[in-house]
Motif scaffolding. Structure first.
Motif, PDB file in Angstrom:
ATOM      1  N   ILE A  28       5.136  16.794   0.468  1.00  0.00           N
ATOM      2  CA  ILE A  28       4.252  15.632   0.631  1.00  0.00           C
ATOM      3  C   ILE A  28       5.020  14.331   0.448  1.00  0.00           C
ATOM      4  N   GLN A  29       5.900  14.299  -0.547  1.00  0.00           N
ATOM      5  CA  GLN A  29       6.699  13.103  -0.770  1.00  0.00           C
ATOM      6  C   GLN A  29       7.643  12.824   0.406  1.00  0.00           C
ATOM      7  N   LEU A  30       8.222  13.885   0.965  1.00  0.00           N
ATOM      8  CA  LEU A  30       9.113  13.724   2.115  1.00  0.00           C
ATOM      9  C   LEU A  30       8.353  13.190   3.316  1.00  0.00           C
ATOM     10  N   LEU A  31       7.168  13.734   3.565  1.00  0.00           N
ATOM     11  CA  LEU A  31       6.352  13.250   4.671  1.00  0.00           C
ATOM     12  C   LEU A  31       5.925  11.804   4.453  1.00  0.00           C
ATOM     13  N   LEU A  32       5.653  11.454   3.220  1.00  0.00           N
ATOM     14  CA  LEU A  32       5.260  10.080   2.921  1.00  0.00           C
ATOM     15  C   LEU A  32       6.418   9.117   3.130  1.00  0.00           C
ATOM     16  N   ILE A  33       7.623   9.540   2.773  1.00  0.00           N
ATOM     17  CA  ILE A  33       8.799   8.689   3.004  1.00  0.00           C
ATOM     18  C   ILE A  33       9.033   8.486   4.499  1.00  0.00           C
TER      19      ILE A  33
ATOM     20  N   ALA B  20       0.828  -1.212   0.000  1.00  0.00           N
ATOM     21  CA  ALA B  20       0.000   0.000   0.000  1.00  0.00           C
ATOM     22  C   ALA B  20       0.859   1.257   0.000  1.00  0.00           C
ATOM     23  N   GLY B  21       1.865   1.290   0.849  1.00  0.00           N
ATOM     24  CA  GLY B  21       2.718   2.469   0.902  1.00  0.00           C
ATOM     25  C   GLY B  21       3.512   2.686  -0.372  1.00  0.00           C
ATOM     26  N   HIS B  22       4.048   1.611  -0.938  1.00  0.00           N
ATOM     27  CA  HIS B  22       4.840   1.742  -2.157  1.00  0.00           C
ATOM     28  C   HIS B  22       3.973   2.135  -3.357  1.00  0.00           C
ATOM     29  N   LEU B  23       2.758   1.642  -3.401  1.00  0.00           N
ATOM     30  CA  LEU B  23       1.858   2.038  -4.491  1.00  0.00           C
ATOM     31  C   LEU B  23       1.526   3.520  -4.404  1.00  0.00           C
ATOM     32  N   LEU B  24       1.288   4.009  -3.192  1.00  0.00           N
ATOM     33  CA  LEU B  24       0.992   5.428  -3.026  1.00  0.00           C
ATOM     34  C   LEU B  24       2.183   6.285  -3.428  1.00  0.00           C
ATOM     35  N   MET B  25       3.382   5.877  -3.058  1.00  0.00           N
ATOM     36  CA  MET B  25       4.576   6.617  -3.445  1.00  0.00           C
ATOM     37  C   MET B  25       4.774   6.582  -4.962  1.00  0.00           C
ATOM     38  N   THR B  26       4.465   5.451  -5.582  1.00  0.00           N
ATOM     39  CA  THR B  26       4.597   5.342  -7.034  1.00  0.00           C
ATOM     40  C   THR B  26       3.599   6.240  -7.751  1.00  0.00           C
ATOM     41  N   LEU B  27       2.370   6.257  -7.261  1.00  0.00           N
ATOM     42  CA  LEU B  27       1.352   7.105  -7.887  1.00  0.00           C
ATOM     43  C   LEU B  27       1.709   8.585  -7.776  1.00  0.00           C
ATOM     44  N   LEU B  28       2.172   8.999  -6.600  1.00  0.00           N
ATOM     45  CA  LEU B  28       2.566  10.392  -6.445  1.00  0.00           C
ATOM     46  C   LEU B  28       3.817  10.720  -7.265  1.00  0.00           C
ATOM     47  N   GLY B  29       4.720   9.755  -7.366  1.00  0.00           N
ATOM     48  CA  GLY B  29       5.922   9.992  -8.163  1.00  0.00           C
ATOM     49  C   GLY B  29       5.616  10.168  -9.634  1.00  0.00           C
ATOM     50  N   ASN B  30       4.625   9.433 -10.142  1.00  0.00           N
ATOM     51  CA  ASN B  30       4.247   9.583 -11.547  1.00  0.00           C
ATOM     52  C   ASN B  30       3.611  10.937 -11.831  1.00  0.00           C
ATOM     53  N   LEU B  31       3.047  11.571 -10.798  1.00  0.00           N
ATOM     54  CA  LEU B  31       2.447  12.893 -10.993  1.00  0.00           C
ATOM     55  C   LEU B  31       3.481  14.006 -11.040  1.00  0.00           C
ATOM     56  N   GLY B  32       4.714  13.705 -10.629  1.00  0.00           N
ATOM     57  CA  GLY B  32       5.733  14.743 -10.547  1.00  0.00           C
ATOM     58  C   GLY B  32       6.063  15.381 -11.880  1.00  0.00           C
ATOM     59  N   THR B  33       5.984  14.626 -12.976  1.00  0.00           N
ATOM     60  CA  THR B  33       6.328  15.172 -14.296  1.00  0.00           C
ATOM     61  C   THR B  33       5.247  16.081 -14.854  1.00  0.00           C
ATOM     62  N   ASN B  34       4.036  15.953 -14.350  1.00  0.00           N
ATOM     63  CA  ASN B  34       2.916  16.749 -14.883  1.00  0.00           C
ATOM     64  C   ASN B  34       2.438  17.831 -13.929  1.00  0.00           C
ATOM     65  N   ILE B  35       3.104  17.997 -12.806  1.00  0.00           N
ATOM     66  CA  ILE B  35       2.625  18.941 -11.814  1.00  0.00           C
ATOM     67  C   ILE B  35       3.060  20.361 -12.162  1.00  0.00           C
TER      68      ILE B  35
END
Length: 223
Positions: free
Chosen positions: A193-198, A167-182
């Protein structure tokens, strides 16, 4: 379908060479942890000794035994914790997110506990299936319920650990994929948000290792 395949590809242990090289992350630390490779104490070594000492004290209070018994559960805790934390690093396979890893730890331990209980303490094991004060009409149902709860223990141990890591790794992956389009203005917030999630995932990695080992300790205590 392709999206889901790409999303879960980070949990695929296969490689382009059709050889499970990713699983070597599970055992790589066994070559650098032994103390004979270190000439003097380090902060990491002192930290590991401190954690082991505190865990030994807690497990000893539960099991009423010395270090010889608790060392097994301390080793399981450190092994799972190291694999969980390693999975947070880039390009390192998270072996603890697979049921093949978690079941290989939970099932043998559970079978050992059950066999020891029924062979050495048969009368108390049978009495444990019927809680004290149970009405006579409900005894048959309580035996079935207790038997089912005993049988699903290794599955719950394995699924709990694997599901939390996935669950945690999927959430990090989903947020990471949004980084290129943000948006550029939102990028600092995205990093926070990514730092807090890590940080959260690091805590989950340690907590899940502790929960796995403490539940095994409680199962042994029942015996």
């Amino acid at each position: 379908m392709n999206m889901m395949t790409n999303l879960f590809s980070i949990f695929d242990p296969a490689t382009s060479l059709n050889f499970n090289l990713n699983w070597t992350s599970t055992f790589i630390l066994l070559f650098i942890i032994p103390l004979q490779f270190w000439f003097q104490s380090s902060r990491m070594k002192n930290l590991m000794f401190s954690v082991s000492k505190n865990l030994n004290q807690e497990f000893s209070n539960l099991l009423k035994s010395k270090f010889g018994m608790t060392s097994l559960f301390i080793s399981i805790f450190l092994f799972i914790m190291i694999n969980n934390v390693l999975g947070l690093f880039p390009y390192i396979f998270t072996s603890s997110s697979h049921l093949s890893f978690t079941l290989s730890l939970a099932l043998p331990m559970w079978m050992t506990i059950i066999l020891f209980s029924w062979m050495k303490n048969t009368k108390n094991s049978l009495a444990h299936l019927v809680p004290q004060g149970t009405p006579i009409m409900l005894m048959m149902f309580m035996v079935c319920i207790e038997m089912i709860s005993q049988l699903i223990r290794p599955l719950t141990l394995a699924v709990r650990l694997a599901a939390n890591m996935i669950a945690g790794h999927l959430l990090m992956t989903l947020l990471g994929n949004l980084g290129t389009n943000i948006n550029t203005l939102m990028f600092p917030l995205f990093l926070v948000i990514q730092l807090l999630l890590i940080i959260l995932e690091s805590a989950v990695a340690i907590i899940q290792a502790y929960v796995f080992s403490i539940l095994l300790t409680l199962y042994v205590k029942e015996v």
